[in-house]
Design a protein around this motif. Structure first.
Motif, short mmCIF file in Angstrom:
data_model
loop_
_atom_site.label_atom_id
_atom_site.label_comp_id
_atom_site.label_asym_id
_atom_site.label_seq_id
_atom_site.Cartn_x
_atom_site.Cartn_y
_atom_site.Cartn_z
N ASP A 56 0.81 -1.22 0.00
CA ASP A 56 0.00 0.00 0.00
C ASP A 56 0.84 1.27 0.00
O ASP A 56 0.33 2.34 -0.33
N TYR A 57 2.13 1.17 0.38
CA TYR A 57 2.95 2.37 0.46
C TYR A 57 3.15 2.97 -0.93
O TYR A 57 3.64 2.32 -1.85
N CYS A 58 2.73 4.20 -1.09
CA CYS A 58 2.86 4.93 -2.36
C CYS A 58 2.21 4.19 -3.53
O CYS A 58 2.61 4.37 -4.69
N ASN A 59 1.19 3.35 -3.24
CA ASN A 59 0.52 2.66 -4.35
C ASN A 59 -0.29 3.62 -5.21
O ASN A 59 -0.77 3.25 -6.29
N ILE A 60 -0.41 4.85 -4.76
CA ILE A 60 -1.07 5.87 -5.58
C ILE A 60 -0.32 6.10 -6.88
O ILE A 60 -0.89 6.51 -7.89
N LEU A 61 1.00 5.78 -6.89
CA LEU A 61 1.81 5.95 -8.09
C LEU A 61 1.51 4.88 -9.13
O LEU A 61 1.89 5.02 -10.29
N LEU A 62 0.82 3.81 -8.71
CA LEU A 62 0.54 2.71 -9.62
C LEU A 62 -0.70 2.96 -10.49
O LEU A 62 -1.08 2.09 -11.28
N ALA A 63 -1.32 4.11 -10.35
CA ALA A 63 -2.51 4.43 -11.16
C ALA A 63 -2.17 4.31 -12.64
O ALA A 63 -1.18 4.87 -13.11
N GLY A 64 -3.00 3.55 -13.37
CA GLY A 64 -2.80 3.41 -14.80
C GLY A 64 -1.66 2.49 -15.20
O GLY A 64 -1.31 2.43 -16.38
N SER A 65 -1.07 1.78 -14.23
CA SER A 65 0.04 0.87 -14.55
C SER A 65 -0.48 -0.35 -15.32
O SER A 65 -1.64 -0.76 -15.16
N PRO A 66 0.37 -0.98 -16.14
CA PRO A 66 -0.05 -2.17 -16.89
C PRO A 66 -0.46 -3.31 -15.96
O PRO A 66 0.01 -3.40 -14.82
N LYS A 67 -1.30 -4.18 -16.46
CA LYS A 67 -1.77 -5.31 -15.66
C LYS A 67 -0.62 -6.21 -15.23
O LYS A 67 -0.65 -6.81 -14.15
N THR A 68 0.42 -6.31 -16.06
CA THR A 68 1.56 -7.15 -15.70
C THR A 68 2.24 -6.66 -14.43
O THR A 68 2.76 -7.46 -13.65
N VAL A 69 2.25 -5.36 -14.23
CA VAL A 69 2.86 -4.78 -13.02
C VAL A 69 1.96 -5.05 -11.81
O VAL A 69 2.44 -5.48 -10.75
N ILE A 70 0.66 -4.81 -11.97
CA ILE A 70 -0.28 -5.03 -10.87
C ILE A 70 -0.32 -6.50 -10.47
O ILE A 70 -0.41 -6.84 -9.28
N ASP A 71 -0.22 -7.38 -11.46
CA ASP A 71 -0.31 -8.82 -11.17
C ASP A 71 0.82 -9.31 -10.28
O ASP A 71 0.65 -10.26 -9.50
N LYS A 72 2.00 -8.70 -10.38
CA LYS A 72 3.11 -9.09 -9.50
C LYS A 72 2.73 -8.88 -8.04
O LYS A 72 3.01 -9.72 -7.18
N LEU A 73 2.11 -7.76 -7.76
CA LEU A 73 1.70 -7.46 -6.39
C LEU A 73 0.49 -8.29 -5.98
O LEU A 73 0.35 -8.65 -4.80
N GLN A 74 -0.37 -8.60 -6.95
CA GLN A 74 -1.54 -9.41 -6.62
C GLN A 74 -1.12 -10.82 -6.19
O GLN A 74 -1.75 -11.42 -5.31
N ARG A 75 -0.05 -11.33 -6.79
CA ARG A 75 0.45 -12.64 -6.37
C ARG A 75 0.93 -12.61 -4.92
O ARG A 75 0.77 -13.59 -4.18
N VAL A 76 1.53 -11.50 -4.53
CA VAL A 76 1.93 -11.34 -3.13
C VAL A 76 0.70 -11.32 -2.23
O VAL A 76 0.65 -11.98 -1.19
N MET A 77 -0.32 -10.57 -2.63
CA MET A 77 -1.55 -10.48 -1.86
C MET A 77 -2.21 -11.86 -1.72
O MET A 77 -2.69 -12.23 -0.64
N ASN A 78 -2.23 -12.61 -2.80
CA ASN A 78 -2.83 -13.95 -2.75
C ASN A 78 -2.08 -14.86 -1.79
O ASN A 78 -2.68 -15.61 -1.02
N ALA A 79 -0.75 -14.80 -1.84
CA ALA A 79 0.06 -15.63 -0.94
C ALA A 79 -0.15 -15.23 0.51
O ALA A 79 -0.23 -16.08 1.40
#
Length: 618
Positions: A464-487
């Motif tokens: 969540d830290y500075c995730n405001i910078l991720l606005a409009g980022s490609p899905k491939t970037v978001i998916d890396k963090l989503q895998r962390v969230m899932n784990a």
């Protein structure tokens, strides 16, 4: 035998559960507790040195910086017409009691009683402590007993050479009452500065509604918008040597008087506060002789950071003369300017002149710019950057050259030259997975609540830290963090990797938003804060209500509390800037959420519900 082992197991589990619950909200203590759960011994920070060695090292380092600047004439502080503050309003027993209640449960060896006991007896002690505080405020005298400190050398990072004193940083401990009295004065001084708008707007440290996140969002926004316009930007990160430790007391007092309006008893109190201070170093069971302080804002103090901001407030004017933008968080100072590709040589010269002027100003103010750790990054689109020879023009600062890099670390965020956040996300993912692997080792010894506390402290807080910078980022970037969230969700719930129903687990049971929705949530929340005076001016001015634009006040969008959505050219850059992403996100919210009378707690709760419903609708 089995009964005994079971008893020992449950006793150990209950012990760590209680420790984790008691450490909640204190990351340092949580990390220490986590290491205990893992069965790891605390880092051995003892080396071949004594307390006296460290005392000499810390003193000589400051003396060396002072000596290197002593040949430069001291800075002449200009006089400014400002409102004045000549005396302090008295403190009440109720205010003192609240300050004691809010104090962190840390006890200094100089305290006559442990902090927990003072907090326990606050109702009885607060009237007497109030008398001491008011005597100090009325007389303009800071008690001499409060000016002593104990310094403990701690490794800057785990794994550094404990035999090298440069691997250590001094951590100062002050008496509890000293810090409480400082909080009394800080509240009054900060209110005076805020009411009269005397604080530098480009400084984000130690101010209400300001943070490293808001500072990073502002700088990153400006870089993205410049790239969207087809420009390139030069970002220079300045590094100061022992910045807080070399503040000159006379210059600081002169600034408080001439530029910030302190007079009489109020100014005299700070003169007393700064004078006659000392410390002793404690290390490996030994204590050094007393070291008397002739400069610096007190380490570990409450007022020190605010005083440092006041001390370097002139930097905004120095940098502004060169047409360069400045943004700071305490002593972390970022300079940047934008130009067209064909003007990069001239821009590099302009930025060089600015840094040289800043260095001269620092020397005249007994500060020292560390050119070895000063960094430079040229940012822009990949097409624009491809026109450079190498990574871009360097800065020539006297005999030192600051070469351009392909990435820098800006307040904890790794920024690449092309402004993609791939490297930052990769670092966050790797660090988070490391923490999760450690947690998995001891999951059986923890209950669900304790596990969730540790996951939020060491994993989701990073996501969540500075995730405001991720606005409009490609899905491939978001998916890396989503895998962390899932784990992380699997560890908290105790499910296995290939078990089904992960979406149900995240949303229904844990009530966690997906990473993409967490970004949307942060953007919506920041837009709300910008509209309700709970954000820095430099972000609030980027969220303009349609109703405040004269030629649009008759439109239906004005009555629906929509924001002006600026135009942009490139999805890769302009759409990601806060100035574009925040209004766009706000305008997609329901009319009920955009209700200006909605309380902040209600807004956050309803926003989360809104995002959950949107996800289920798809």
């Amino acid at each position: 035998m089995l009964y005994v082992l079971l008893c020992l197991y449950f006793h150990r589990s209950n012990y760590w559960r209680d420790e984790i619950a008691a450490s909640k909200g204190n990351t340092t203590r949580l990390w220490r507790t986590f290491r205990g759960v893992l069965g790891e011994a605390p880092c051995d920070e003892t080396g071949p040195h004594s307390a006296e060695d460290f005392a000499s090292f810390f003193r000589d380092k400051v003396d060396g910086v002072r000596a290197s600047t002593s040949s430069t004439p001291i800075y002449d502080v200009p006089l400014r017409a400002t409102p004045t503050l000549a005396e302090w309003t008295p403190v009440s027993p109720d205010e003192t009691e609240k300050l004691i209640s809010a104090a962190v449960n840390k006890t200094c060896d100089l305290d006559p009683a442990p902090t927990w006991l003072v907090k326990e007896m606050r109702g009885l002690l607060s009237p007497f402590i109030t008398l001491v505080f008011n005597k100090s405020l009325i007389s303009g005298c800071f008690p001499a007993a409060f000016k002593q400190a104990l310094v403990r050398p701690l490794l800057k990072k785990s794994g550094l050479d404990a035999g090298d004193r440069k691997s250590f940083r001094p951590v100062s401990n002050l008496p509890l009452l000293s810090k409480l009295l400082e909080r009394v004065v800080q509240a009054r001084l900060q209110a005076f500065l805020d009411i009269n708008r005397l604080m530098p707007t480009a400084q984000s440290a130690y101010r209400k509604y300001h943070s490293t996140e808001t500072a990073t969002a502002k700088v990153f926004n400006d870089l993205l918008l410049a790239t969207d316009r087809g420009q390139v930007s030069a970002l220079c990160l300045l590094d100061l040597t022992a910045a807080f430790d070399t503040v000159d007391h006379q210059l600081l007092l002169r600034r408080l008087e001439c530029q910030f309006g302190l007079r009489g008893i109020a100014l005299g109190w700070f003169q007393s506060y700064l004078s006659g201070r000392s410390y002793r170093v404690i290390y490996a069971g030994s204590t050094s002789s007393v070291i008397y302080i002739v400069c610096s804002v007190p380490q570990g103090s409450v007022l020190g950071p605010l005083l440092f901001i006041i001390y370097v407030a002139d930097l905004v004017d120095i940098v502004g003369r060169h047409g360069v933008t400045l943004h700071s968080f305490a002593d972390d100072t970022q300079l940047y300017l934008h130009c067209h590709r064909e003007d990069t040589t001239a821009a590099a010269a302009q930025l060089t002149d600015c840094v040289v002027d800043v260095s001269r100003w620092m020397t005249a103010n007994r500060l020292s710019l560390n050119t070895d750790k000063t960094e430079l990054l040229w940012t822009g689109s990949r097409h624009s950057l491809s026109q450079f020879q190498g990574l871009g023009p360097a800065l020539q600062l006297g005999a030192d050259t600051v070469a351009a890099r392909d990435q820098v670390r800006l307040l904890g965020v790794t920024i690449s030259a092309d402004l993609s956040l791939d490297r930052h996300v990769s670092v966050v993912s790797a660090t988070s997975f490391h923490s999760l692997r450690q947690l998995r080792r001891v999951r059986r010894s923890l209950d669900t609540e304790s596990t969730a506390t540790l996951v939020h402290a060491f994993v989701t807080s990073r996501l969540d830290y500075c995730n405001i910078l991720l606005a409009g980022s490609p899905k491939t970037v978001i998916d890396k963090l989503q895998r962390v969230m899932n784990a992380a969700a699997r560890i908290v719930s105790g499910t296995r990797k290939y078990d089904r129903g992960l979406t149900q687990l995240l949303h229904a049971e844990l009530h966690w938003l997906d990473v993409a929705d967490r970004v949307t949530y942060k953007l919506g929340w920041m837009a709300y804060k910008c509209l309700h005076g709970q954000a820095p001016d430099y972000l609030s001015e980027l969220c303009m209500p349609v109703a405040q634009v004269a030629e649009r006040q008759h439109l239906r969008s004005a009555s629906r509390n929509l924001l002006v959505a600026p135009r942009f050219q490139l999805n890769t850059y302009g759409r990601r800037a806060f100035a574009v992403a925040a209004p766009a996100t706000w305008n997609t919210l329901s009319d009920e959420l955009r209700n200006p009378d909605l309380h902040s707690a209600t807004f956050r709760r309803n926003l989360k519900t809104f995002l959950f419903r949107q996800y289920l609708a798809h």
